[in-house]
Design an enzyme around this catalytic site. Structure first.
Site, PDB file in Angstrom:
ATOM      1  N   HIS A   1      80.354  66.784  91.998  1.00 22.50           N
ATOM      2  CA  HIS A   1      79.671  65.176  92.035  1.00 22.50           C
ATOM      3  C   HIS A   1      80.242  64.284  92.869  1.00 22.50           C
ATOM      4  CE1 HIS A   1      76.354  63.115  91.360  1.00 22.50           C
ATOM      5  NE2 HIS A   1      76.035  63.585  89.825  1.00 22.50           N
TER       6      HIS A   1
ATOM      7  N   TYR B   1      84.705  60.144  88.516  1.00 22.41           N
ATOM      8  CA  TYR B   1      85.106  61.452  88.911  1.00 22.41           C
ATOM      9  C   TYR B   1      86.438  61.966  88.749  1.00 22.41           C
ATOM     10  CZ  TYR B   1      80.118  60.922  90.285  1.00 22.41           C
ATOM     11  OH  TYR B   1      78.965  60.522  90.196  1.00 22.41           O
TER      12      TYR B   1
ATOM     13  N   PRO C   1      76.259  69.172  88.384  1.00 20.01           N
ATOM     14  CA  PRO C   1      74.802  69.253  88.121  1.00 20.01           C
ATOM     15  C   PRO C   1      74.626  71.149  88.654  1.00 20.01           C
ATOM     16  CG  PRO C   1      74.787  67.456  89.160  1.00 20.01           C
ATOM     17  CD  PRO C   1      76.371  68.061  89.527  1.00 20.01           C
TER      18      PRO C   1
ATOM     19  N   SER D   1      67.492  61.860  84.948  1.00 18.81           N
ATOM     20  CA  SER D   1      67.627  61.530  86.482  1.00 18.81           C
ATOM     21  C   SER D   1      66.319  62.223  86.902  1.00 18.81           C
ATOM     22  CB  SER D   1      68.933  62.452  87.113  1.00 18.81           C
ATOM     23  OG  SER D   1      68.645  62.037  88.453  1.00 18.81           O
TER      24      SER D   1
END
Length: 636
Positions: free
Chosen positions: A353, A119, A132, A563
């Site tokens: 995230h 990240y 997301p 996912s």
């Protein structure tokens, strides 16, 4: 989900955090986000959780070869076996020993590396590539009054949930009988990513530190507001008071502001340079700090244009905001959680995230949605402070950077193809009736859908939780297997009987289920390989030939990134593909239906439009049900 950085295992190691931190405001940085005291039931088993293990080297190499076998030719497989043998008899044991040594010194040997390389080091935009989006069930309103009623109850539900986090009274989650690490719950509120050159910073303002945040950020017409949500008695505002706060925002924000939210869709170094320029001005610095300190961001959006596919249109609104002509300026994608409530009933969230996977976000979301439907409330708090609009002074350099951000955001958004749909033929009820795992059933449907068009198997990523370990995040479930390929090929062969197809499907499901169990219990391979590669880099050891091999890289180039994110509500998560010629698949299996978000890139001529791939997935699910049902009938 994964970021694009994960295509290669040899990404540069983390650089130092930029010096312009806001630690003076009682923030804690990414390495110190645990509560000062672990108390209550939320952390009642935290200290007893096992540490994330370093898997045996030979076990990882053997499992790697198993996952590689369906992807390469016989000759390439023999070459891979030799590379594994050379690694095992060469530098492998030395790297393994150094990694084990690191594991003995850390609560979790992976967690700090993971945040950096996955990240904070990544220079591509967070939006689509990492953050997301989540689409809620559509709200039952279509005007400003309904929007504010819904938003006020949503925030009341959030504050109700926040009490359980603050007091550490959330029940410990379990996977089967195994308790799970709850630390991610502690890191999702009052948290924010901050752009820095070369490597970002992440800060959190926990409730047990001095002067914890007592406000949210509300964005309306591109104007940013600091909105207190606690009274002078430190009691949360009730729903009526929260609605009054939002009415103040709407009254003050009638004139559209500059689309500063577009900065948070930018390439991270571009945004970092603009951020540094903005912070030269004291007013800007204080406004930015207010956003970073706030509990969450709430975006109040104008209605969307009419569309023949409202769910997908609303999904775009949650994932990226639909660009400069849509809602992207009315966002702050660096915030760990931002809720979106549109005036037309489109509602959802987007989350940054760095510190959490889907389950903690979904648990919070489901609580808020349950609260919206309840009629309960609490007494009014004392002495409510009126919201204030945050002020920004934009220099010519910052305005030029904002124009570039607008251009880049529109390019980013226009290239992403998204389809949000509900498969209504059946849900997890059918796989359960066949005594097979619903997740493994759906994963094989995705394999079949991809193979039907592309006629080849590819590396497939599914996110598997390793929260049964302290500070655990995710491990890769490699869903493509020799068994899944045998099944997909049989489904395309009219000479193979339904009985044989059903047998091969069950084998593929069993194989996936076994790999899932291994991955979540510390026996996966991808985090181990990452640890070995980073150990080599940290100790100035040449990267082993195994890790440079093109088939090794091919096996972890996730052209299918998936996912499963179950929720009590009929909500659905979605994200972008992690490679240019790939797809993103996310799904929420309900009892009688399955909600999907499917994505691809329009600019890539090798991939299908998301709607066409979605139809292939739906047809694969139907065909698999037919095969299993036929085999049951024939056995009677």
């Amino acid at each position: 989900m994964m970021t694009n950085m994960f295509r290669l295992i040899v990404s540069p190691m983390a650089r130092q955090i930029g010096k312009n931190s806001i630690s003076s405001l009682s923030a804690v940085t990414m390495t110190s986000t645990q509560p000062q005291k672990l108390k209550g039931r939320m952390f009642s088993v935290q200290a007893a959780l096992p540490k994330f293990p370093v898997a045996p080297l030979e076990q990882t190499l053997d499992k790697y070869l198993q996952t590689l076998r369906p992807l390469v030719s016989d000759q390439e497989f023999e070459q891979a076996k030799k590379l594994c043998e050379d690694f095992k008899n060469g530098v492998g044991p030395e790297l393994q020993a150094k990694l084990i040594e690191r594991a003995g010194k850390h609560t979790n040997w992976l967690s700090d590396w993971w945040r950096n390389i996955a990240y904070l080091d990544v220079r591509e935009p967070c939006v689509i590539n990492s953050n997301p989006g989540v689409l809620f069930p559509r709200g039952n309103f279509n005007d400003l009054e309904g929007q504010l009623n819904y938003a006020s109850r949503l925030i009341a539900g959030l504050l109700d949930y926040k009490v359980m986090i603050d007091e550490q009274t959330l029940p410990v989650e379990h996977l089967g009988k195994s308790p799970l690490c709850m630390m991610q719950y502690y890191q999702v509120l009052s948290a924010c990513r901050i752009p820095r050159v070369n490597k970002d910073e992440w800060v959190c303002f926990p409730p047990d530190r001095p002067d914890p945040p007592r406000h949210i950020t509300v964005v309306y017409n591109n104007n940013f507001f600091e909105v207190p949500v606690y009274g002078s008695d430190n009691k949360p505002l009730n729903t009526s008071q929260l609605k009054g706060q939002l009415e103040h925002v709407v009254k003050q924000g009638s004139k559209q502001g500059p689309p500063l939210g577009l900065f948070t869709l930018e390439y991270r170094n571009n945004w970092a340079n603009a951020y540094q320029n903005m912070c030269k001005d004291e007013t800007n610095r204080r406004s930015l700090e207010s956003i970073q300190r706030s509990i969450v961001v709430l975006c109040l959006d104008q209605p969307n244009p009419s569309s023949t596919d409202l769910r997908t249109k609303s999904g775009q609104q949650m994932l990226h905001g639909a660009g400069s002509h849509g809602h992207s300026g009315n966002r702050w994608f660096d915030k760990t959680i931002q809720f979106v409530v549109g005036q037309d009933g489109s509602c959802g969230l987007n989350y940054e995230h760095t510190t959490a996977e889907g389950p903690p976000i979904v648990q919070l979301m489901d609580h808020c949605l349950d609260y919206i439907n309840k009629g309960s409330d609490w007494p009014a708090a004392d002495q409510v402070t009126t919201p204030k609009m945050l002020q920004f002074n934009l220099s010519s350099d910052v305005e030029n950077s904002l124009n570039l951000a607008k251009e880049n955001a529109d390019k980013l958004v226009s290239d992403l193809d998204l389809k949000v749909f509900t498969f209504e033929d059946f849900g997890k009820d059918f796989p359960k009736s066949q005594k097979v795992s619903p997740d493994s059933f759906i994963q094989n449907a995705i394999q079949l859908a991809y193979y039907r068009h592309h006629k080849r198997p590819v590396g497939t990523y599914e996110s598997g939780s390793i929260r049964m370990f302290q500070l655990g995040r995710t491990e890769t479930i490699r869903s493509c297997s020799s068994e899944s390929v045998a099944f997909t090929r049989a489904m395309l062969d009219p000479a193979v009987s339904d009985g044989r197809k059903a047998e091969l499907l069950r084998r593929a499901i069993d194989s996936h289920k076994q790999y899932t169990n291994d991955a979540i219990s510390g026996k996966g391979i991808d985090r181990h390989f990452l640890g070995l590669a980073l150990t080599a880099q940290e100790h100035n050891i040449e990267l082993p030939k195994l890790f440079k091999n093109r088939n090794f890289i091919f096996s972890k180039t996730w052209r299918i990134s998936t996912s499963q994110v179950p929720a009590k509500s009929e909500s659905v998560m979605f994200f972008g593909p992690v490679v240019p010629d790939g797809y993103g698949f996310c799904y929420n299996p309900q009892e009688k239906c399955i909600l999907f978000g499917v994505s691809s890139f329009k600019s890539n001529d090798k991939t299908l439009p998301a709607a066409e791939m979605s139809e292939l997935v739906a047809n694969s699910l139907r065909d698999m049900k037919k095969v299993l049902s036929s085999s049951v009938k024939s056995s009677l």
